[in-house]
Design a protein around this motif. Structure first.
Motif, PDB file in Angstrom:
ATOM      1  N   ILE A  52      30.879  49.567  57.477  1.00  0.00           N
ATOM      2  CA  ILE A  52      32.110  49.758  56.699  1.00  0.00           C
ATOM      3  C   ILE A  52      32.766  48.421  56.331  1.00  0.00           C
ATOM      4  CG2 ILE A  52      33.616  49.986  58.713  1.00  0.00           C
ATOM      5  CD1 ILE A  52      35.220  52.064  57.107  1.00  0.00           C
ATOM      6  N   PHE A  53      32.515  47.383  57.120  1.00  0.00           N
ATOM      7  CA  PHE A  53      33.143  46.084  56.859  1.00  0.00           C
ATOM      8  C   PHE A  53      32.341  45.198  55.909  1.00  0.00           C
ATOM      9  CE2 PHE A  53      34.855  47.295  61.074  1.00  0.00           C
ATOM     10  CZ  PHE A  53      36.182  47.383  60.710  1.00  0.00           C
ATOM     11  N   THR A  54      31.084  45.558  55.641  1.00  0.00           N
ATOM     12  CA  THR A  54      30.253  44.712  54.783  1.00  0.00           C
ATOM     13  C   THR A  54      29.832  45.382  53.478  1.00  0.00           C
ATOM     14  OG1 THR A  54      28.288  45.423  56.017  1.00  0.00           O
ATOM     15  CG2 THR A  54      29.346  43.370  56.711  1.00  0.00           C
ATOM     16  N   LYS A  55      29.920  46.699  53.409  1.00  0.00           N
ATOM     17  CA  LYS A  55      29.540  47.399  52.175  1.00  0.00           C
ATOM     18  C   LYS A  55      30.488  47.027  51.051  1.00  0.00           C
ATOM     19  CE  LYS A  55      27.616  51.731  53.921  1.00  0.00           C
ATOM     20  NZ  LYS A  55      27.858  53.189  53.967  1.00  0.00           N
ATOM     21  N   PRO A  56      29.969  46.796  49.856  1.00  0.00           N
ATOM     22  CA  PRO A  56      30.875  46.534  48.727  1.00  0.00           C
ATOM     23  C   PRO A  56      31.629  47.808  48.344  1.00  0.00           C
ATOM     24  CG  PRO A  56      28.579  46.507  48.010  1.00  0.00           C
ATOM     25  CD  PRO A  56      28.567  46.679  49.495  1.00  0.00           C
ATOM     26  N   ILE A  57      32.870  47.649  47.991  1.00  0.00           N
ATOM     27  CA  ILE A  57      33.675  48.782  47.537  1.00  0.00           C
ATOM     28  C   ILE A  57      33.466  48.925  46.035  1.00  0.00           C
ATOM     29  CG2 ILE A  57      36.018  49.663  47.221  1.00  0.00           C
ATOM     30  CD1 ILE A  57      36.776  48.250  49.807  1.00  0.00           C
ATOM     31  N   PRO A  58      33.033  50.104  45.592  1.00  0.00           N
ATOM     32  CA  PRO A  58      32.795  50.262  44.148  1.00  0.00           C
ATOM     33  C   PRO A  58      34.097  50.190  43.357  1.00  0.00           C
ATOM     34  CG  PRO A  58      32.479  52.341  45.306  1.00  0.00           C
ATOM     35  CD  PRO A  58      32.740  51.308  46.349  1.00  0.00           C
ATOM     36  N   LYS A  59      34.066  49.468  42.281  1.00  0.00           N
ATOM     37  CA  LYS A  59      35.234  49.350  41.401  1.00  0.00           C
ATOM     38  C   LYS A  59      35.021  50.273  40.203  1.00  0.00           C
ATOM     39  CE  LYS A  59      36.810  45.280  43.226  1.00  0.00           C
ATOM     40  NZ  LYS A  59      38.062  44.937  43.707  1.00  0.00           N
ATOM     41  N   PRO A  60      36.052  50.994  39.810  1.00  0.00           N
ATOM     42  CA  PRO A  60      35.890  51.875  38.649  1.00  0.00           C
ATOM     43  C   PRO A  60      35.698  51.079  37.364  1.00  0.00           C
ATOM     44  CG  PRO A  60      38.183  51.806  39.333  1.00  0.00           C
ATOM     45  CD  PRO A  60      37.397  51.039  40.358  1.00  0.00           C
ATOM     46  N   ILE A  61      34.876  51.605  36.488  1.00  0.00           N
ATOM     47  CA  ILE A  61      34.672  50.978  35.184  1.00  0.00           C
ATOM     48  C   ILE A  61      35.613  51.662  34.198  1.00  0.00           C
ATOM     49  CG2 ILE A  61      33.029  50.574  33.319  1.00  0.00           C
ATOM     50  CD1 ILE A  61      30.811  50.691  35.476  1.00  0.00           C
ATOM     51  N   ILE A  62      36.520  50.894  33.671  1.00  0.00           N
ATOM     52  CA  ILE A  62      37.495  51.438  32.720  1.00  0.00           C
ATOM     53  C   ILE A  62      37.061  50.992  31.336  1.00  0.00           C
ATOM     54  CG2 ILE A  62      39.911  51.488  32.028  1.00  0.00           C
ATOM     55  CD1 ILE A  62      40.555  50.785  35.006  1.00  0.00           C
ATOM     56  N   ASP A  63      36.619  51.950  30.541  1.00  0.00           N
ATOM     57  CA  ASP A  63      36.108  51.597  29.222  1.00  0.00           C
ATOM     58  C   ASP A  63      36.855  52.307  28.088  1.00  0.00           C
ATOM     59  OD1 ASP A  63      35.216  54.136  29.696  1.00  0.00           O
ATOM     60  OD2 ASP A  63      33.107  53.716  29.349  1.00  0.00           O
ATOM     61  N   GLU A  64      37.991  52.891  28.420  1.00  0.00           N
ATOM     62  CA  GLU A  64      38.747  53.537  27.347  1.00  0.00           C
ATOM     63  C   GLU A  64      39.968  52.688  26.981  1.00  0.00           C
ATOM     64  OE1 GLU A  64      41.084  57.117  28.835  1.00  0.00           O
ATOM     65  OE2 GLU A  64      39.497  56.959  30.331  1.00  0.00           O
ATOM     66  N   TYR A  65      40.287  52.705  25.733  1.00  0.00           N
ATOM     67  CA  TYR A  65      41.413  51.925  25.222  1.00  0.00           C
ATOM     68  C   TYR A  65      42.676  52.787  25.278  1.00  0.00           C
ATOM     69  CZ  TYR A  65      44.399  49.371  21.988  1.00  0.00           C
ATOM     70  OH  TYR A  65      45.440  48.701  21.415  1.00  0.00           O
ATOM     71  N   VAL A  66      43.731  52.213  25.793  1.00  0.00           N
ATOM     72  CA  VAL A  66      45.016  52.899  25.846  1.00  0.00           C
ATOM     73  C   VAL A  66      45.972  52.151  24.931  1.00  0.00           C
ATOM     74  CG1 VAL A  66      46.945  53.610  27.300  1.00  0.00           C
ATOM     75  CG2 VAL A  66      44.612  53.659  28.212  1.00  0.00           C
ATOM     76  N   ASN A  67      46.473  52.841  23.943  1.00  0.00           N
ATOM     77  CA  ASN A  67      47.400  52.248  22.994  1.00  0.00           C
ATOM     78  C   ASN A  67      48.813  52.728  23.329  1.00  0.00           C
ATOM     79  OD1 ASN A  67      48.544  50.981  20.813  1.00  0.00           O
ATOM     80  ND2 ASN A  67      47.847  52.488  19.309  1.00  0.00           N
ATOM     81  N   PHE A  68      49.704  51.794  23.619  1.00  0.00           N
ATOM     82  CA  PHE A  68      51.078  52.187  23.901  1.00  0.00           C
ATOM     83  C   PHE A  68      52.018  51.075  23.458  1.00  0.00           C
ATOM     84  CE2 PHE A  68      49.972  49.713  27.602  1.00  0.00           C
ATOM     85  CZ  PHE A  68      51.140  49.104  27.985  1.00  0.00           C
ATOM     86  N   LYS A  69      53.244  51.470  23.232  1.00  0.00           N
ATOM     87  CA  LYS A  69      54.292  50.515  22.899  1.00  0.00           C
ATOM     88  C   LYS A  69      55.387  50.642  23.940  1.00  0.00           C
ATOM     89  CE  LYS A  69      53.616  50.545  17.914  1.00  0.00           C
ATOM     90  NZ  LYS A  69      54.226  50.739  16.604  1.00  0.00           N
ATOM     91  N   LYS A  70      55.946  49.514  24.314  1.00  0.00           N
ATOM     92  CA  LYS A  70      57.059  49.561  25.249  1.00  0.00           C
ATOM     93  C   LYS A  70      58.205  48.730  24.690  1.00  0.00           C
ATOM     94  CE  LYS A  70      55.463  45.785  28.178  1.00  0.00           C
ATOM     95  NZ  LYS A  70      55.184  45.340  29.513  1.00  0.00           N
ATOM     96  N   TYR A  71      59.360  49.174  25.025  1.00  0.00           N
ATOM     97  CA  TYR A  71      60.554  48.477  24.578  1.00  0.00           C
ATOM     98  C   TYR A  71      61.438  48.260  25.796  1.00  0.00           C
ATOM     99  CZ  TYR A  71      65.052  47.514  22.471  1.00  0.00           C
ATOM    100  OH  TYR A  71      66.249  46.930  22.147  1.00  0.00           O
ATOM    101  N   ASN A  72      61.632  47.010  26.174  1.00  0.00           N
ATOM    102  CA  ASN A  72      62.512  46.678  27.284  1.00  0.00           C
ATOM    103  C   ASN A  72      63.869  46.277  26.710  1.00  0.00           C
ATOM    104  OD1 ASN A  72      60.502  46.994  29.332  1.00  0.00           O
ATOM    105  ND2 ASN A  72      59.623  45.056  28.669  1.00  0.00           N
ATOM    106  N   GLU A  73      64.844  47.111  26.990  1.00  0.00           N
ATOM    107  CA  GLU A  73      66.182  46.868  26.461  1.00  0.00           C
ATOM    108  C   GLU A  73      66.744  45.540  26.953  1.00  0.00           C
ATOM    109  OE1 GLU A  73      70.120  49.373  26.949  1.00  0.00           O
ATOM    110  OE2 GLU A  73      68.510  50.567  26.063  1.00  0.00           O
TER     111      GLU A  73
END
Length: 136
Positions: free
Chosen positions: A58-79
């Motif tokens: 458990i201390f030496t196995k690599p932890i799998p990282k998720p592959i994120i391949d989708e684009y997220v389009n968003f707009k933010k407005y900080n007042e």
């Protein structure tokens, strides 16, 4: 990275431990790590050579990282470019936890714990008490 200013009137932190980070100010990358062996025994018995992390996969196995391949389009407005908080009260931050006031680009936290429970065997085939320890 969009810069914002954090304003905290008061903060109370009781405990930060075991590979954790309490950061005030901006950072680029935060990468806390923690490893722990938790051994529970029915009675106290200690050996001098315990605690070899490499003995447990458990201390030496690599932890799998998720592959994120989708684009997220968003707009933010900080007042406002300010984040204002009156009071923060934290009891504990532990096991690769992050308490961060400020901006950061990435946080990659990792905590690995191996729990071992060693209990006495009740009796052998002849009904005699067996006091040896067994490991799960």
């Amino acid at each position: 990275m969009f810069k914002r200013t954090s304003s905290v009137k008061t903060i109370s932190v009781t405990d930060v431990s075991i590979g954790s980070v309490f950061e005030i100010g901006d950072s680029c990358h935060v990468k806390p790590r923690s490893k722990a062996l938790a051994v529970q025994r029915e009675y106290e018995l200690f050996f001098g050579d315990e605690g070899n992390f490499e003995a447990f996969p458990i201390f030496t196995k690599p932890i799998p990282k998720p592959i994120i391949d989708e684009y997220v389009n968003f707009k933010k407005y900080n007042e406002s470019s300010f984040i204002q908080v009156n009071n923060i009260d934290v009891i504990s931050c532990s096991a690769s936890g992050v308490l961060h006031i400020g901006s950061t680009k990435t946080i990659d936290a990792e905590s690995r714990v191996k729990h071992i429970r060693q209990l006495q065997e009740d009796s052998d085939k002849n009904g005699k008490r067996n006091d040896s320890l067994s490991s799960e």
